[in-house]
Design a protein around this motif. Sequence first.
Motif, short mmCIF file in Angstrom:
data_model
loop_
_atom_site.label_atom_id
_atom_site.label_comp_id
_atom_site.label_asym_id
_atom_site.label_seq_id
_atom_site.Cartn_x
_atom_site.Cartn_y
_atom_site.Cartn_z
N SER A 110 0.84 -1.22 0.00
CA SER A 110 0.00 0.00 0.00
C SER A 110 0.86 1.25 0.00
O SER A 110 0.47 2.29 -0.53
CB SER A 110 -0.89 0.07 1.24
N ALA A 111 2.05 1.17 0.60
CA ALA A 111 2.93 2.34 0.66
C ALA A 111 3.55 2.64 -0.70
O ALA A 111 4.14 3.70 -0.90
CB ALA A 111 4.03 2.12 1.69
N GLY A 112 3.44 1.69 -1.64
CA GLY A 112 3.95 1.95 -3.00
C GLY A 112 5.21 1.19 -3.35
O GLY A 112 5.79 1.43 -4.42
N PHE A 113 5.65 0.28 -2.48
CA PHE A 113 6.83 -0.52 -2.83
C PHE A 113 6.43 -1.58 -3.85
O PHE A 113 5.31 -2.11 -3.80
CB PHE A 113 7.42 -1.19 -1.58
N SER A 114 7.37 -1.92 -4.74
CA SER A 114 7.05 -2.94 -5.75
C SER A 114 7.09 -4.33 -5.13
O SER A 114 6.55 -5.28 -5.70
CB SER A 114 8.02 -2.86 -6.93
N GLY A 115 7.70 -4.47 -3.98
CA GLY A 115 7.72 -5.76 -3.28
C GLY A 115 8.58 -5.65 -2.05
O GLY A 115 9.24 -4.63 -1.83
N PRO A 116 8.58 -6.69 -1.22
CA PRO A 116 9.47 -6.67 -0.05
C PRO A 116 10.92 -6.84 -0.49
O PRO A 116 11.20 -7.49 -1.50
CB PRO A 116 9.01 -7.87 0.80
N ALA A 117 11.85 -6.23 0.24
CA ALA A 117 13.27 -6.33 -0.12
C ALA A 117 13.86 -7.67 0.29
O ALA A 117 14.93 -8.05 -0.18
CB ALA A 117 14.05 -5.19 0.54
N PHE A 118 13.18 -8.37 1.21
CA PHE A 118 13.61 -9.69 1.70
C PHE A 118 12.41 -10.24 2.46
O PHE A 118 11.47 -9.48 2.78
CB PHE A 118 14.85 -9.57 2.62
N PRO A 119 12.39 -11.53 2.77
CA PRO A 119 11.23 -12.06 3.51
C PRO A 119 11.11 -11.39 4.88
O PRO A 119 12.07 -11.37 5.66
CB PRO A 119 11.56 -13.56 3.64
N THR A 120 9.96 -10.81 5.14
CA THR A 120 9.72 -10.06 6.38
C THR A 120 9.93 -10.96 7.60
O THR A 120 9.49 -12.11 7.62
CB THR A 120 8.29 -9.49 6.35
N ILE A 121 10.62 -10.39 8.61
CA ILE A 121 10.89 -11.14 9.84
C ILE A 121 9.95 -10.65 10.93
O ILE A 121 9.88 -9.44 11.20
CB ILE A 121 12.36 -10.92 10.28
N VAL A 122 9.20 -11.57 11.52
CA VAL A 122 8.44 -11.29 12.74
C VAL A 122 8.81 -12.41 13.70
O VAL A 122 8.52 -13.58 13.43
CB VAL A 122 6.92 -11.27 12.48
N ALA A 123 9.50 -12.06 14.78
CA ALA A 123 10.02 -13.08 15.69
C ALA A 123 9.60 -12.72 17.11
O ALA A 123 9.97 -11.66 17.61
CB ALA A 123 11.54 -13.15 15.59
N SER A 124 8.82 -13.59 17.73
CA SER A 124 8.22 -13.23 19.03
C SER A 124 8.74 -14.12 20.15
O SER A 124 9.13 -15.27 19.93
CB SER A 124 6.70 -13.37 18.94
N GLY A 125 8.69 -13.57 21.38
CA GLY A 125 9.08 -14.35 22.55
C GLY A 125 10.48 -14.92 22.37
O GLY A 125 11.39 -14.21 21.92
N PRO A 126 10.67 -16.21 22.66
CA PRO A 126 12.01 -16.79 22.54
C PRO A 126 12.54 -16.73 21.10
O PRO A 126 13.75 -16.65 20.89
CB PRO A 126 11.84 -18.25 22.99
N ASN A 127 11.65 -16.73 20.11
CA ASN A 127 12.11 -16.65 18.71
C ASN A 127 12.84 -15.33 18.43
O ASN A 127 13.67 -15.25 17.52
CB ASN A 127 10.93 -16.75 17.73
N SER A 128 12.52 -14.30 19.20
CA SER A 128 13.14 -12.99 18.93
C SER A 128 14.63 -13.00 19.30
O SER A 128 15.36 -12.08 18.95
CB SER A 128 12.42 -11.87 19.67
N ALA A 129 15.08 -14.04 19.98
CA ALA A 129 16.52 -14.16 20.31
C ALA A 129 17.31 -14.71 19.12
O ALA A 129 18.53 -14.80 19.19
CB ALA A 129 16.72 -15.05 21.52
N ARG A 130 16.60 -15.07 18.03
CA ARG A 130 17.28 -15.56 16.82
C ARG A 130 17.19 -14.45 15.76
O ARG A 130 16.10 -14.16 15.26
CB ARG A 130 16.62 -16.84 16.31
N PRO A 131 18.32 -13.80 15.44
CA PRO A 131 18.26 -12.57 14.62
C PRO A 131 17.49 -12.71 13.31
O PRO A 131 16.78 -11.80 12.91
CB PRO A 131 19.74 -12.25 14.36
#
Length: 372
Positions: A188-209
């Motif tokens: 919606s912001a006008g980008f042609s696509g994501p620059a890389f697969p979006t990272i969403v890392a929660s709880g203990p997963n957020s300790a893995r960069p």
Amino acid sequence: MQGTTGPDWSARHRRLASTLKARSLDALVVSTRANVRYLCGFGGSSGLLVAAPDRRWLLVDGRYAQEAREELASRAVPGTDIERIDEATADALSAIVARIGLRRVGFEARDVTVATIESWREGAPSVEWIRTDGAIEEQRAVKDAFEQAVFRRAGSKLSDVARILCSLVKIQSSEIEVARAIDRALESAGFSGPAFPTIVASGPNSARPHARPTDRRLAAGDLVVLDFGGVLDGYCVDLSRTASVGNPSSEARRLYETVREAQSAALAAIRPGESGAAVDAAARGVLARAGLAETFLHATGHGLGLEVHEAPRLGRASGRTAPSVLAEGMVCTVEPGAYVGGFGGVRIEDDVLVTGSGCEALTDAPRDLLVV
Ligand code: GLY
Ligand code: MN
């Protein structure tokens, strides 16, 4: 064309000519996709550019010949011919090398496989094939006026997405659902696509960069690392923010404030002539003084451009690669993090343009811990 409406192709070609001269090359066979695009605007997935000091030949197969013709014409790229190839690439390359009479020809060692260079050698045995390393990448690291204008627009759009993160990150949503919501916001912001697969890392997963999003649902007490980027006019921007689901614990707050201080220290260290290693050390020192040295698991930043990771590198000096030295016109991320196994992680990432005396923020969304 000079200015912000299009790349200055002639300036790019002049710099390439001096690169060839410095290496005593008659031509360079450019195979790296981003380098081909940089030198002639062709964005297809396969094509070779034979680049001599004052003329270039783009070798493409039947899938791309028409597209390449149109792209080069619409971008007004000077001095570049399209060569449609119907035979094996090595045969087409040897034919053109013979026709032009090239003797010392460079190839891009990071991109050309051993099998490929052997086939080129067999096809053109009288040519001296010379390895080159990062010649065009070095050129690409300093952005021209057109590229800087694209980055300002892209950084502003990415900051707009960052500003609405609180509405996208919801307790009980899965990481995958949040990542999809961010991807929709990028579109919606006008980008042609994501620059890389979006990272969403929660709880203990957020300790893995670089955790991949899972179906884990966000729960009270989680830290959530959100790292996303977009492509605008071919150029990549990249931003991370961290959220806390509910009020953060004192340990989460301390981790966050230390990473924020590390980012400020790195930003303050950026100026032309400074080494990427020194900027990295500025961030690393803040974390070390807080007893968090071991939690910082990656480099402080990387260059951005037609690729999401390119020169310069803001990281510890390594014996294998020449250290990056910052120059006016470079664009890079500044993204320290702290990752505590079993607890969680924090990353704050922004993009900057190196100026004559320091840096200009390309992304400017608030840097506070997001509490959702
Ligand atoms: N932000 C993703 C990366 O730097 O790899
Ligand atoms: Mn990054």
